[in-house]
Design an enzyme around this catalytic site. Structure first.
Site, PDB file in Angstrom:
ATOM      1  N   ARG A 234      37.146  34.131  29.592  1.00 12.74           N
ATOM      2  CA  ARG A 234      37.562  34.305  30.929  1.00 12.74           C
ATOM      3  C   ARG A 234      36.572  34.648  31.196  1.00 12.74           C
ATOM      4  O   ARG A 234      35.835  35.905  30.888  1.00 12.74           O
ATOM      5  CB  ARG A 234      38.318  35.495  30.379  1.00 12.74           C
ATOM      6  CG  ARG A 234      39.174  36.308  32.283  1.00 12.74           C
ATOM      7  CD  ARG A 234      39.965  37.421  31.638  1.00 12.74           C
ATOM      8  NE  ARG A 234      41.145  36.247  31.295  1.00 12.74           N
ATOM      9  CZ  ARG A 234      41.813  35.554  31.855  1.00 12.74           C
ATOM     10  NH1 ARG A 234      41.491  35.472  33.088  1.00 12.74           N
ATOM     11  NH2 ARG A 234      42.650  34.741  31.723  1.00 12.74           N
TER      12      ARG A 234
ATOM     13  N   TYR B 288      21.932  41.983  23.205  1.00  6.57           N
ATOM     14  CA  TYR B 288      21.182  42.258  23.924  1.00  6.57           C
ATOM     15  C   TYR B 288      19.881  41.625  25.056  1.00  6.57           C
ATOM     16  O   TYR B 288      19.227  41.400  24.174  1.00  6.57           O
ATOM     17  CB  TYR B 288      21.036  44.126  25.077  1.00  6.57           C
ATOM     18  CG  TYR B 288      21.775  44.759  24.843  1.00  6.57           C
ATOM     19  CD1 TYR B 288      22.278  44.766  26.216  1.00  6.57           C
ATOM     20  CD2 TYR B 288      21.842  46.328  24.771  1.00  6.57           C
ATOM     21  CE1 TYR B 288      23.264  45.688  26.633  1.00  6.57           C
ATOM     22  CE2 TYR B 288      23.204  47.020  25.037  1.00  6.57           C
ATOM     23  CZ  TYR B 288      23.477  47.197  26.061  1.00  6.57           C
ATOM     24  OH  TYR B 288      24.404  47.539  26.881  1.00  6.57           O
TER      25      TYR B 288
ATOM     26  N   ASP C 144      34.495  27.636  46.695  1.00  8.05           N
ATOM     27  CA  ASP C 144      34.966  28.815  45.387  1.00  8.05           C
ATOM     28  C   ASP C 144      36.284  27.695  44.436  1.00  8.05           C
ATOM     29  O   ASP C 144      37.002  27.262  45.522  1.00  8.05           O
ATOM     30  CB  ASP C 144      35.207  29.390  45.841  1.00  8.05           C
ATOM     31  CG  ASP C 144      36.392  30.554  44.598  1.00  8.05           C
ATOM     32  OD1 ASP C 144      36.913  30.265  43.665  1.00  8.05           O
ATOM     33  OD2 ASP C 144      36.583  32.026  44.883  1.00  8.05           O
TER      34      ASP C 144
ATOM     35  N   LYS D 178      40.111  28.690  33.854  1.00 11.87           N
ATOM     36  CA  LYS D 178      41.508  28.023  34.415  1.00 11.87           C
ATOM     37  C   LYS D 178      42.055  26.485  34.270  1.00 11.87           C
ATOM     38  O   LYS D 178      42.522  26.493  33.017  1.00 11.87           O
ATOM     39  CB  LYS D 178      41.730  28.508  36.528  1.00 11.87           C
ATOM     40  CG  LYS D 178      41.976  29.743  36.410  1.00 11.87           C
ATOM     41  CD  LYS D 178      41.979  30.760  38.000  1.00 11.87           C
ATOM     42  CE  LYS D 178      41.578  31.353  38.125  1.00 11.87           C
ATOM     43  NZ  LYS D 178      40.348  31.969  38.631  1.00 11.87           N
TER      44      LYS D 178
ATOM     45  N   GLU E  32      19.456  41.100  28.911  1.00 12.94           N
ATOM     46  CA  GLU E  32      18.549  41.155  30.450  1.00 12.94           C
ATOM     47  C   GLU E  32      18.120  40.529  30.098  1.00 12.94           C
ATOM     48  O   GLU E  32      17.011  39.979  29.550  1.00 12.94           O
ATOM     49  CB  GLU E  32      18.388  42.218  30.545  1.00 12.94           C
ATOM     50  CG  GLU E  32      19.460  43.294  30.570  1.00 12.94           C
ATOM     51  CD  GLU E  32      19.996  44.345  29.610  1.00 12.94           C
ATOM     52  OE1 GLU E  32      19.268  44.266  28.543  1.00 12.94           O
ATOM     53  OE2 GLU E  32      20.212  45.286  29.911  1.00 12.94           O
TER      54      GLU E  32
ATOM     55  N   THR F 204      35.729  29.794  37.637  1.00 14.75           N
ATOM     56  CA  THR F 204      36.196  30.779  36.794  1.00 14.75           C
ATOM     57  C   THR F 204      35.887  29.366  35.421  1.00 14.75           C
ATOM     58  O   THR F 204      36.040  28.187  36.167  1.00 14.75           O
ATOM     59  CB  THR F 204      37.015  31.278  37.087  1.00 14.75           C
ATOM     60  OG1 THR F 204      38.090  30.880  37.637  1.00 14.75           O
ATOM     61  CG2 THR F 204      37.369  32.552  37.822  1.00 14.75           C
TER      62      THR F 204
HETATM   63  N1  DSN Z   1      43.735  36.119  39.751  1.00 14.75           N
HETATM   64  C1  DSN Z   1      43.109  34.832  39.543  1.00 14.75           C
HETATM   65  C2  DSN Z   1      44.842  34.133  40.540  1.00 14.75           C
HETATM   66  O1  DSN Z   1      45.509  34.237  40.229  1.00 14.75           O
HETATM   67  O2  DSN Z   1      44.339  33.020  41.054  1.00 14.75           O
HETATM   68  C3  DSN Z   1      41.817  34.365  40.928  1.00 14.75           C
HETATM   69  O3  DSN Z   1      41.297  35.218  40.932  1.00 14.75           O
END
Ligand code: DSN
Length: 430
Positions: free
Chosen positions: A233, A52, A198, A227, A54, A224
């Site tokens: 993730r 933990y 984003d 990708k 925090e 994110t």
């Molecule tokens: N679910 C993602 C995508 O496939 O683009 C975006 O959050």
């Protein structure tokens, strides 16, 4: 791998192996999916999950963070260096959570924000009425032009001037063209709005110079890490330290922009950070600093162009007539499959994984949209190039034009499996 799981929980081990086999034997073409390296996977499965922590490095609520602090600091330093960012928060568990924290740091409930229409390539968290974003904030959607299916920045500018939002949000999850980030930043400056981007889908392309990196021109950028970045993730937020609009929008507020972002992540929305995933992100950032990462991103784009050309040469219509990035959207409305749901299901039967998607001005619904979204990041990780893309484009077109031909589906499935044997994946995990 899986030695202990196999011994203790063979039922689960079998499922994990089946999923490994699915990824190995099929063509993963969902543009938001990729194959993390063994080092990224290994770092995610470490004893850091036990801790933990925090708070933030040197400001924790628990003891025992001597090494955890160093791990998180390493991830922060690498993120800042990689993106040329003034500030990085590496704790968000996911893209949606990261967007939530960014909005919280920039807006009050009910404030106005400009975002890309979901059917035109935006994301659920960019103002969908069924999502927290559309419920909590006043999202005004901009969209693509009917004729070109691409954004016209003059139209976006006019809308921004008329609506005067507090935030101008750029970025997308299903837009096959380049985003003009500096123009988005100019528009935001012009109307005294925050510029937020984003870049979850195209982050790798931005880092490799294939697309513009919005970090220098934007107040806040989130992405994110799953990708085109090929990490675990998860997500991160990059921002400026000083809020250039603090006096206007946050009079009397003591926290600067970076501090507001941090406070929004913890304690506003999250508790204990996932330090094992933060360690894994640190590995992914180091990988993204390697010279070969740039070549990988360039190949993603070359492959996407080759795939798009093959699909169009074989009679399919693509939204906006092609792609500038890693993804494309097939319009299924005039094909025998009639919609993207049936289309994606037919492809899945042959071991080709894509996803159904709305297209601009869609007459379908989110659960039966007209489009199929597909892309090249994962196949490029496997080492596939333009030659394979041409072949795969032919297979996809044949299947979508002959969706009830079971013999064709079976033959294509075998062809897919044969092709994948030439591009081994995770051989060391078997
Ligand atoms: N679910 C993602 C995508 O496939 O683009 C975006 O959050």
């Amino acid at each position: 791998m899986l030695e202990h799981v196999r011994q203790f929980d063979p039922e689960l081990a079998d499922l994990l192996n089946l999923e490994l086999g699915r990824q190995q034997d099929g063509l993963v073409m969902i543009p938001s999916e990729n194959f993390a390296s063994p080092a990224v996977l290994e770092a995610a499965g470490t004893v850091l999950t036990n801790k933990y922590a925090e708070g933030y490095p040197a400001k924790r609520y628990y003891t025992g963070n001597e090494f955890i602090d160093q791990v998180e600091t390493l991830a922060i330093q690498r993120a800042k260096q990689l993106f040329s960012a003034e500030h990085a928060n590496v704790q968000p568990h996911s893209g949606s959570g990261a967007n939530m924290a960014c909005y919280e740091a920039l807006m009050q409930p009910g404030d106005k924000i400009l975002g890309l229409n979901l059917a035109h390539g935006g994301h659920l968290t960019h103002g969908s009425p069924v999502n927290f974003s559309g419920k909590k904030y006043n999202f005004i959607a901009y969209g693509v032009e009917k004729e070109t299916e691409a954004l016209d920045m003059d139209v976006v500018r006019k809308l921004a001037i008329a609506e005067k939002p507090k935030v101008v949000l750029s970025g997308h999850t299903a837009y096959p063209r380049k985003m003009n980030f500096s123009e988005f930043a100019d528009i935001a400056n012009e109307i005294d709005a925050y510029a937020m981007a984003d870049i979850s889908h195209i982050v790798g392309l931005c880092l490799a110079g294939e697309h513009e990196n919005p970090v220098p021109s934007h107040d806040v950028v989130m992405t994110t890490t799953t990708k085109t970045l090929r990490g675990p993730r998860s997500a991160i937020i990059l921002s400026k330290i000083i809020d250039r609009l603090q006096e206007k929008y946050w009079p009397g507020e003591k926290k600067n922009l970076a501090q507001r972002i941090d406070f929004s992540v913890f304690p506003t929305f999250q508790g204990g950070p996932l330090e094992h995933i933060i360690a894994s992100k640190a590995v992914a950032f180091k990988e993204a600093m390697l010279p070969e990462f740039k070549g990988y991103q360039q190949q993603i784009v070359k492959n996407a162009k080759a795939l798009a050309q093959s699909l169009m040469d074989n009679g399919l219509r693509l939204v906006s007539g092609g792609t500038d990035n890693h993804l494309m959207i097939i319009d299924c409305s005039k094909l025998p499959v009639q919609n993207g749901k049936v289309g994606a299901q037919v492809l899945e039967k042959a071991g080709i994984y894509t996803n159904m998607n709305m297209i601009p001005f869609d007459t379908g619904t989110p659960f039966k949209p007209s489009g199929i979204r597909l892309g090249t990041p994962a196949l490029t990780t496997r080492g596939m190039k333009e030659k394979e893309m041409k072949q795969i484009g032919e297979w996809i077109a044949q299947l979508l034009q002959n969706p009830t031909n079971d013999a064709l589906i079976a033959k294509t499935k075998q062809n897919v499996k044969d092709l994948t044997t030439h591009f081994p994946l995770y051989s060391e995990l078997k």
